[in-house]
Structures are given as C-alpha cells and as structure tokens.
Write a protein that holds these residues in place. Structure first.
Motif, PDB file in Angstrom:
ATOM      1  N   THR A  41       0.814  -1.209   0.000  1.00 20.76           N
ATOM      2  CA  THR A  41       0.000   0.000   0.000  1.00 20.76           C
ATOM      3  C   THR A  41       0.848   1.260   0.000  1.00 20.76           C
ATOM      4  OG1 THR A  41      -1.599  -1.220   1.358  1.00 20.76           O
ATOM      5  CG2 THR A  41      -1.954   1.143   1.109  1.00 20.76           C
ATOM      6  N   LEU A  42       0.429   2.228  -0.828  1.00 24.37           N
ATOM      7  CA  LEU A  42       1.029   3.553  -0.857  1.00 24.37           C
ATOM      8  C   LEU A  42       0.028   4.557  -0.300  1.00 24.37           C
ATOM      9  CD1 LEU A  42       3.019   5.799  -1.810  1.00 24.37           C
ATOM     10  CD2 LEU A  42       1.918   5.645  -4.071  1.00 24.37           C
ATOM     11  N   TYR A  43       0.408   5.258   0.769  1.00 22.73           N
ATOM     12  CA  TYR A  43      -0.379   6.360   1.304  1.00 22.73           C
ATOM     13  C   TYR A  43       0.185   7.636   0.684  1.00 22.73           C
ATOM     14  CZ  TYR A  43      -2.380   2.979   4.477  1.00 22.73           C
ATOM     15  OH  TYR A  43      -3.051   1.878   4.972  1.00 22.73           O
ATOM     16  N   ALA A  71      -2.168  -1.105  -3.727  1.00 23.42           N
ATOM     17  CA  ALA A  71      -3.287  -0.235  -3.359  1.00 23.42           C
ATOM     18  C   ALA A  71      -2.730   1.152  -3.069  1.00 23.42           C
ATOM     19  CB  ALA A  71      -4.003  -0.785  -2.132  1.00 23.42           C
ATOM     20  N   ILE A  72      -3.552   2.185  -3.351  1.00 29.25           N
ATOM     21  CA  ILE A  72      -3.137   3.565  -3.099  1.00 29.25           C
ATOM     22  C   ILE A  72      -4.243   4.267  -2.329  1.00 29.25           C
ATOM     23  CG2 ILE A  72      -2.383   5.741  -4.109  1.00 29.25           C
ATOM     24  CD1 ILE A  72      -1.422   4.226  -6.547  1.00 29.25           C
ATOM     25  N   THR A 104      -7.976   1.831   7.152  1.00 25.72           N
ATOM     26  CA  THR A 104      -7.949   1.246   5.811  1.00 25.72           C
ATOM     27  C   THR A 104      -7.544  -0.226   5.848  1.00 25.72           C
ATOM     28  OG1 THR A 104      -5.722   2.201   5.526  1.00 25.72           O
ATOM     29  CG2 THR A 104      -7.584   3.403   4.569  1.00 25.72           C
ATOM     30  N   ARG A 105      -6.711  -0.609   6.792  1.00 27.97           N
ATOM     31  CA  ARG A 105      -6.348  -2.024   6.908  1.00 27.97           C
ATOM     32  C   ARG A 105      -7.524  -2.864   7.395  1.00 27.97           C
ATOM     33  NH1 ARG A 105      -0.267  -1.697   9.650  1.00 27.97           N
ATOM     34  NH2 ARG A 105       0.892  -1.341   7.688  1.00 27.97           N
ATOM     35  N   ARG A 106      -8.408  -2.281   8.196  1.00 21.50           N
ATOM     36  CA  ARG A 106      -9.595  -3.015   8.649  1.00 21.50           C
ATOM     37  C   ARG A 106     -10.625  -3.169   7.528  1.00 21.50           C
ATOM     38  NH1 ARG A 106      -9.447   0.499  13.062  1.00 21.50           N
ATOM     39  NH2 ARG A 106     -11.386   1.477  12.345  1.00 21.50           N
ATOM     40  N   VAL A 107     -10.733  -2.150   6.688  1.00 22.30           N
ATOM     41  CA  VAL A 107     -11.802  -2.124   5.683  1.00 22.30           C
ATOM     42  C   VAL A 107     -11.383  -2.775   4.367  1.00 22.30           C
ATOM     43  CG1 VAL A 107     -13.263  -0.580   4.301  1.00 22.30           C
ATOM     44  CG2 VAL A 107     -12.826  -0.072   6.715  1.00 22.30           C
ATOM     45  N   PHE A 108     -10.116  -2.621   3.979  1.00 18.21           N
ATOM     46  CA  PHE A 108      -9.636  -3.093   2.677  1.00 18.21           C
ATOM     47  C   PHE A 108      -8.585  -4.199   2.860  1.00 18.21           C
ATOM     48  CE2 PHE A 108     -10.927   1.358   2.123  1.00 18.21           C
ATOM     49  CZ  PHE A 108     -11.866   1.208   1.103  1.00 18.21           C
ATOM     50  N   PRO A 109      -8.359  -4.987   1.807  1.00 20.48           N
ATOM     51  CA  PRO A 109      -7.394  -6.093   1.903  1.00 20.48           C
ATOM     52  C   PRO A 109      -5.948  -5.615   1.773  1.00 20.48           C
ATOM     53  CG  PRO A 109      -8.335  -6.062  -0.293  1.00 20.48           C
ATOM     54  CD  PRO A 109      -9.059  -4.995   0.499  1.00 20.48           C
ATOM     55  N   LEU A 110      -5.465  -4.918   2.785  1.00 23.31           N
ATOM     56  CA  LEU A 110      -4.129  -4.327   2.765  1.00 23.31           C
ATOM     57  C   LEU A 110      -3.188  -5.095   3.682  1.00 23.31           C
ATOM     58  CD1 LEU A 110      -5.094  -0.542   3.036  1.00 23.31           C
ATOM     59  CD2 LEU A 110      -5.036  -2.002   0.996  1.00 23.31           C
ATOM     60  N   SER A 111      -1.955  -5.217   3.242  1.00 24.43           N
ATOM     61  CA  SER A 111      -0.940  -5.876   4.051  1.00 24.43           C
ATOM     62  C   SER A 111      -0.684  -5.080   5.328  1.00 24.43           C
ATOM     63  CB  SER A 111       0.362  -6.012   3.261  1.00 24.43           C
ATOM     64  OG  SER A 111       1.406  -6.474   4.085  1.00 24.43           O
ATOM     65  N   ARG A 112      -0.484  -5.783   6.413  1.00 26.47           N
ATOM     66  CA  ARG A 112      -0.149  -5.146   7.689  1.00 26.47           C
ATOM     67  C   ARG A 112       1.365  -5.124   7.935  1.00 26.47           C
ATOM     68  NH1 ARG A 112      -4.510  -4.496  11.211  1.00 26.47           N
ATOM     69  NH2 ARG A 112      -6.501  -5.143  10.289  1.00 26.47           N
TER      70      ARG A 112
END
Length: 286
Positions: A41-43, A71-72, A104-112
């Motif tokens: 993920t890129l913020y 993901a961005i 965003t990690r809770r809502v979307f499939p983003l790496s932790r």
C-alpha cells in the motif's frame, strides 16, 4: 481496478474525513476478485491548497496502481503539513501514521507488514511524507518525497504581512507552533532524521526527488547533503521540470519502479499459427 471514495469519522481530527482508495484487480476490467490477497500500500499525500482528488485528477495513478500491483490511499490533509497541530487539536500526524492506516487495513485487503507500507507525497505532502515516514518508522518502510516543501528555516524570520498564498507568520505559528524553538524541534527534518538514525533501527528507505527549475530544489539538495553528512542512506534525484504535475507523475513512477513492487512475470509468448506448406511459425495478425 476498483476505486472507492470513503468518508469516516476521525477521532484525531474530530470530524468526518474523506479519502480515495484504489485497489487493483486481476483483469483489466477490474471485475475479478483477488481472494485473500493482501496488497502492498502507498499512502499518497497532496500539496498545499490541494485535496484527496488531486493525484487522481492530474496523474496516471490508476495505471501505476495496476503496473505495480499496489493499493493507493489518498487522504485530505488541508494545509496542515501533516503535523499534529496542538493549538487547534487537529492531530494530522497521528491521523496519517496511525488512524488512517488502521482504518484502511480493517476495511480493505491491505498488508499489515511494515515492508509493504509506503508513504509518498508532493510539495507540502513531500514534507509530510518525510516527516511521517521518519516519525512513524514502525509503520512505513519506504518514503517517496517529491519536490518537498522544506521551508521550516524560513518560518522564524517570517512576518505577518499578508500574501496571495496565505503563508505568513500567523500561518507558520498555527502549523509549526513556537517559531523560536522550531529549528531545534523534530519538525525540522534534519533534527528528526538524526534522532531516528541515532536509535539505529527501523530506518525508512528514502527516495527524494526535485526538479532542476523548482524553487524548492535548493532546500532538497541541502537536506540530501545533510543526510549524506550524517550517514543516513537515501536516494536523491533531480530532473527536468518545475513545480508541476508532469514532474510528479514521472518521478512517482520512478520512485515506485525502484521498489520492484510487482511480482516478476515470465515474458509473454505471442500466439503462433503454422503454415501448412512451409511449416514455419508466423505471428497471428489481429
């Protein structure tokens, strides 16, 4: 490609906040779900007077998300320099480095994983990416800072005289706090970088770039030289351009490309048909 526009209540900013989120998909139409994949993920932070729509409106960001398989997430930071503003109680750094990432990690499939989490930005957002990448180095492993507004050294000598941009002493005091102690605080990125380096762990990977004809180029060169002097490894690049979207589009691509985010794919073999008489392969003509 899936594009989400989200709004949620922020305890750090004490109001509703907006963000754009891009999630790649398996096919070009964005119709195939990715199962249990966890995305790198890129913020991505906007500049002064901008908002969460800027990057999508002015760059080929969707293409970059697909090409790098990331993901961005693009929040709005108002004109906060993405700092905790004690005077107003708007805690933008805590919002960027903690709350936004957690939400965003809770809502979307983003790496932790820290190694899968990047922060980037332009101008004010370039400063914000460097500040929060260093400050929250347990969260962000990589920083992409473009045309960063490294202007804290001008704040102590500023005046209250109004100007078109609204960047005067009153603004600096609102955002940076006590200007008499600003240069010794961690809002001075030289001080913050030295603090992180001295701790000796979780050093973020820094990629910094600025255009040759950008008024901010000198400050970026100076910061890069300081990092070299204290032994903080980083990449610094300059290229043709001013303070403009074509530069940021091109150098965001460069910053992402060097991370080699997308999995290596075998080269594609074009389809062939065989000529019945010669038995020689020929490429199919569409």
């Amino acid at each position: 490609m899936a594009w989400f526009q989200v709004s949620f209540g922020s305890s750090k900013l004490k109001r509703q906040v907006n963000a754009n989120v891009l999630i790649p998909a398996d096919d070009r139409m964005g119709l195939v779900p990715r199962g249990d994949k966890q995305y790198k993920t890129l913020y991505l932070l906007h500049g002064y007077s901008g908002d969460y729509t800027d990057w999508l409106t002015n760059t080929s960001l969707m293409e970059m998300a697909m090409m790098n398989d990331i993901a961005i997430v693009m929040p709005s930071g108002e004109n906060s320099f993405y700092l905790d503003i004690e005077r107003s109680g708007r805690m933008y750094s805590e919002f960027i480095g903690q709350e936004l990432v957690d939400f965003t990690r809770r809502v979307f499939p983003l790496s932790r994983k820290r190694e899968d989490t990047i922060i980037g930005g332009l101008s004010m957002g370039g400063y914000g990416a460097l500040y929060n990448g260093l400050k929250h180095n347990d969260v962000f492993a990589h920083v992409i800072a473009l045309s960063s507004a490294l202007i804290v050294d001008t704040a102590p000598s500023s005046t209250y005289e109004p100007n078109m941009m609204g960047i005067h002493r009153g603004y600096f005091e609102e955002v940076f706090g006590d200007l008499d102690t600003l240069m010794e605080s961690d809002k001075n990125l030289e001080v913050l970088a030295k603090q992180v380096l001295d701790k000796g762990k979780n050093l973020p990977d820094l990629y910094i770039a600025c255009g040759w004809n950008d008024n901010l180029c000198y400050g970026n060169r100076k910061f890069s030289k300081y990092l070299n002097d204290i032994g903080f490894k980083h990449i610094y690049e300059e290229g043709a351009g001013t303070h403009e979207w074509p530069f940021w589009n091109n150098f965001l691509k460069r910053g992402l490309a060097r991370l080699e985010l997308a999995p290596k794919m075998p080269p594609m073999t074009p389809p062939f048909w065989t000529d019945a008489e010669s038995d020689s392969p020929n490429p199919v003509t569409p």
